[in-house]
Design a protein around this motif. Structure first.
Motif, PDB file in Angstrom:
ATOM      1  N   ILE A 114      18.625  60.280  40.286  1.00  0.00           N
ATOM      2  CA  ILE A 114      18.796  61.306  41.311  1.00  0.00           C
ATOM      3  C   ILE A 114      17.513  62.113  41.466  1.00  0.00           C
ATOM      4  O   ILE A 114      17.079  62.422  42.583  1.00  0.00           O
ATOM      5  N   ILE A 115      16.883  62.462  40.350  1.00  0.00           N
ATOM      6  CA  ILE A 115      15.621  63.203  40.387  1.00  0.00           C
ATOM      7  C   ILE A 115      14.559  62.413  41.142  1.00  0.00           C
ATOM      8  O   ILE A 115      13.737  62.964  41.872  1.00  0.00           O
ATOM      9  N   GLU A 116      14.593  61.073  40.988  1.00  0.00           N
ATOM     10  CA  GLU A 116      13.637  60.209  41.685  1.00  0.00           C
ATOM     11  C   GLU A 116      14.012  59.972  43.148  1.00  0.00           C
ATOM     12  O   GLU A 116      13.308  59.277  43.870  1.00  0.00           O
ATOM     13  N   GLY A 117      15.139  60.551  43.578  1.00  0.00           N
ATOM     14  CA  GLY A 117      15.553  60.397  44.961  1.00  0.00           C
ATOM     15  C   GLY A 117      16.323  59.137  45.257  1.00  0.00           C
ATOM     16  O   GLY A 117      16.439  58.736  46.418  1.00  0.00           O
ATOM     17  N   LYS A 118      16.856  58.485  44.231  1.00  0.00           N
ATOM     18  CA  LYS A 118      17.603  57.249  44.421  1.00  0.00           C
ATOM     19  C   LYS A 118      19.092  57.569  44.552  1.00  0.00           C
ATOM     20  O   LYS A 118      19.707  58.073  43.627  1.00  0.00           O
ATOM     21  N   TYR A 119      19.633  57.264  45.705  1.00  0.00           N
ATOM     22  CA  TYR A 119      21.057  57.489  45.961  1.00  0.00           C
ATOM     23  C   TYR A 119      21.673  56.174  46.406  1.00  0.00           C
ATOM     24  O   TYR A 119      21.674  55.850  47.594  1.00  0.00           O
ATOM     25  N   ASP A 120      22.163  55.390  45.450  1.00  0.00           N
ATOM     26  CA  ASP A 120      22.738  54.100  45.791  1.00  0.00           C
ATOM     27  C   ASP A 120      23.860  53.759  44.822  1.00  0.00           C
ATOM     28  O   ASP A 120      24.279  54.584  44.007  1.00  0.00           O
ATOM     29  N   ARG A 121      24.349  52.530  44.913  1.00  0.00           N
ATOM     30  CA  ARG A 121      25.484  52.121  44.088  1.00  0.00           C
ATOM     31  C   ARG A 121      25.172  52.198  42.601  1.00  0.00           C
ATOM     32  O   ARG A 121      26.051  52.464  41.788  1.00  0.00           O
ATOM     33  N   ASN A 122      23.916  51.963  42.227  1.00  0.00           N
ATOM     34  CA  ASN A 122      23.548  51.981  40.813  1.00  0.00           C
ATOM     35  C   ASN A 122      23.758  53.365  40.192  1.00  0.00           C
ATOM     36  O   ASN A 122      24.127  53.482  39.017  1.00  0.00           O
ATOM     37  N   VAL A 123      23.502  54.414  40.964  1.00  0.00           N
ATOM     38  CA  VAL A 123      23.724  55.769  40.463  1.00  0.00           C
ATOM     39  C   VAL A 123      25.212  55.998  40.218  1.00  0.00           C
ATOM     40  O   VAL A 123      25.614  56.542  39.186  1.00  0.00           O
ATOM     41  N   ILE A 124      26.038  55.554  41.165  1.00  0.00           N
ATOM     42  CA  ILE A 124      27.489  55.679  41.009  1.00  0.00           C
ATOM     43  C   ILE A 124      27.951  54.914  39.776  1.00  0.00           C
ATOM     44  O   ILE A 124      28.790  55.381  38.999  1.00  0.00           O
ATOM     45  N   ASP A 125      27.397  53.717  39.565  1.00  0.00           N
ATOM     46  CA  ASP A 125      27.744  52.915  38.389  1.00  0.00           C
ATOM     47  C   ASP A 125      27.400  53.648  37.097  1.00  0.00           C
ATOM     48  O   ASP A 125      28.174  53.640  36.133  1.00  0.00           O
ATOM     49  N   ASP A 126      26.211  54.276  37.069  1.00  0.00           N
ATOM     50  CA  ASP A 126      25.781  55.001  35.866  1.00  0.00           C
ATOM     51  C   ASP A 126      26.702  56.177  35.575  1.00  0.00           C
ATOM     52  O   ASP A 126      27.058  56.431  34.416  1.00  0.00           O
ATOM     53  N   ILE A 127      27.095  56.909  36.626  1.00  0.00           N
ATOM     54  CA  ILE A 127      27.982  58.053  36.433  1.00  0.00           C
ATOM     55  C   ILE A 127      29.336  57.586  35.909  1.00  0.00           C
ATOM     56  O   ILE A 127      29.903  58.171  34.975  1.00  0.00           O
ATOM     57  N   ARG A 128      29.859  56.530  36.516  1.00  0.00           N
ATOM     58  CA  ARG A 128      31.160  56.002  36.085  1.00  0.00           C
ATOM     59  C   ARG A 128      31.118  55.562  34.634  1.00  0.00           C
ATOM     60  O   ARG A 128      32.001  55.920  33.836  1.00  0.00           O
ATOM     61  N   LEU A 129      30.077  54.818  34.257  1.00  0.00           N
ATOM     62  CA  LEU A 129      29.977  54.311  32.892  1.00  0.00           C
ATOM     63  C   LEU A 129      29.771  55.454  31.897  1.00  0.00           C
ATOM     64  O   LEU A 129      30.321  55.435  30.791  1.00  0.00           O
ATOM     65  N   ALA A 130      28.979  56.458  32.280  1.00  0.00           N
ATOM     66  CA  ALA A 130      28.757  57.609  31.398  1.00  0.00           C
ATOM     67  C   ALA A 130      30.072  58.313  31.100  1.00  0.00           C
ATOM     68  O   ALA A 130      30.371  58.638  29.945  1.00  0.00           O
ATOM     69  N   LEU A 131      30.871  58.532  32.138  1.00  0.00           N
ATOM     70  CA  LEU A 131      32.153  59.204  31.955  1.00  0.00           C
ATOM     71  C   LEU A 131      33.105  58.343  31.129  1.00  0.00           C
ATOM     72  O   LEU A 131      33.787  58.843  30.228  1.00  0.00           O
ATOM     73  N   GLU A 132      33.131  57.052  31.409  1.00  0.00           N
ATOM     74  CA  GLU A 132      34.024  56.147  30.668  1.00  0.00           C
ATOM     75  C   GLU A 132      33.667  56.120  29.179  1.00  0.00           C
ATOM     76  O   GLU A 132      34.550  56.233  28.316  1.00  0.00           O
ATOM     77  N   LEU A 133      32.379  55.975  28.871  1.00  0.00           N
ATOM     78  CA  LEU A 133      31.951  55.902  27.474  1.00  0.00           C
ATOM     79  C   LEU A 133      32.188  57.218  26.751  1.00  0.00           C
ATOM     80  O   LEU A 133      32.600  57.235  25.579  1.00  0.00           O
ATOM     81  N   TYR A 134      31.937  58.333  27.452  1.00  0.00           N
ATOM     82  CA  TYR A 134      32.132  59.624  26.803  1.00  0.00           C
ATOM     83  C   TYR A 134      33.615  59.875  26.510  1.00  0.00           C
ATOM     84  O   TYR A 134      33.964  60.411  25.451  1.00  0.00           O
ATOM     85  N   LEU A 135      34.490  59.489  27.432  1.00  0.00           N
ATOM     86  CA  LEU A 135      35.918  59.642  27.182  1.00  0.00           C
ATOM     87  C   LEU A 135      36.369  58.760  26.021  1.00  0.00           C
ATOM     88  O   LEU A 135      37.177  59.186  25.189  1.00  0.00           O
ATOM     89  N   LYS A 136      35.846  57.547  25.929  1.00  0.00           N
ATOM     90  CA  LYS A 136      36.195  56.670  24.806  1.00  0.00           C
ATOM     91  C   LYS A 136      35.764  57.294  23.480  1.00  0.00           C
ATOM     92  O   LYS A 136      36.507  57.272  22.491  1.00  0.00           O
ATOM     93  N   GLU A 137      34.563  57.861  23.452  1.00  0.00           N
ATOM     94  CA  GLU A 137      34.049  58.479  22.226  1.00  0.00           C
ATOM     95  C   GLU A 137      34.865  59.714  21.850  1.00  0.00           C
ATOM     96  O   GLU A 137      35.183  59.925  20.681  1.00  0.00           O
ATOM     97  N   THR A 138      35.199  60.523  22.846  1.00  0.00           N
ATOM     98  CA  THR A 138      35.901  61.776  22.580  1.00  0.00           C
ATOM     99  C   THR A 138      37.378  61.562  22.269  1.00  0.00           C
ATOM    100  O   THR A 138      37.926  62.170  21.338  1.00  0.00           O
TER     101      THR A 138
END
Length: 213
Positions: A114-138
């Motif tokens: 996002i800081i680099e100005g990239k707004y595409d499907r890959n950013v959405i994928d990263d957000i989804r995976l970050a949330l999924e992994l954090y919920l699994k850990e917590t």
């Protein structure tokens, strides 16, 4: 021309941070944003209203504070749709989660894009995976994101969170899952406002877990 720069200075063995902004009209707003960081004790508008002087709150080092300030300014200037409260949540998560957490790695990847100005499907994928992994850990399970609503609700109940807030966070998770399912199946650019909103909601859920731990 760069929108900002920072540097560490020292007087009588006391280190502080100078923040220089290209637009002096931003001084007051940036002062407010930086003043809410955990690593900051006080922020003054200085040098004849030309820059900011940031004093570090112990036990943080000047180097740690400068890194957090740089990250905050990156998000502030490169993602104008992200609210100041969400910026604070982003910094809180990056400061709180263990560096080796799989969730924080994906979260950082999304923020960097996002800081680099990239707004595409890959950013959405990263957000989804970050949330999924954090919920699994917590929540200490191996469920996919769309199966976590019940576990999340039970976790909040154990922490005695109010029913109204439980409903807000679990409904946010449900809505995010719908968004991810609809928008990660197609390779196309997405609106800045949508990405910023998604990372805002995901950040709120992650930060709520930090708050009640």
């Amino acid at each position: 021309m760069a929108k900002y720069s920072t540097e560490i200075r020292e007087v009588f063995d006391n280190k502080y941070i100078k923040v220089f902004l290209a637009e002096h009209n931003d001084l007051s707003d940036v002062r407010t944003v930086l003043g809410e960081l955990q690593c900051v004790r006080k922020v003054n508008i200085s040098n004849g209203n030309n820059d900011l002087t940031v004093y570090v709150k112990p036990p943080f080092s000047a180097q740690e504070a400068k890194a957090t300030i740089d990250t905050t300014l990156c998000v502030y200037y490169n993602s104008p749709h992200i609210s100041q409260s969400t910026i604070q949540d982003i910094i809180a998560i990056r400061d709180t989660l263990p560096p080796k957490s799989k969730g924080i790695k994906c979260y950082n990847d999304a923020i960097c894009k996002i800081i680099e100005g990239k707004y595409d499907r890959n950013v959405i994928d990263d957000i989804r995976l970050a949330l999924e992994l954090y919920l699994k850990e917590t929540l200490k399970n191996d469920k996919p994101l769309e199966k976590q609503t019940t576990s999340l609700k039970e976790f909040y109940k154990q922490k005695k969170l109010s029913g109204e807030l439980i409903n807000i966070h679990t409904q946010s998770l449900h809505n995010l899952c719908d968004f991810f399912n609809n928008h990660t199946k197609h390779d196309y650019n997405v609106k800045h406002e949508e990405v910023d909103s998604v990372i805002g909601y995901a950040t709120q859920i992650m930060n709520s877990l930090i708050d009640v731990k």
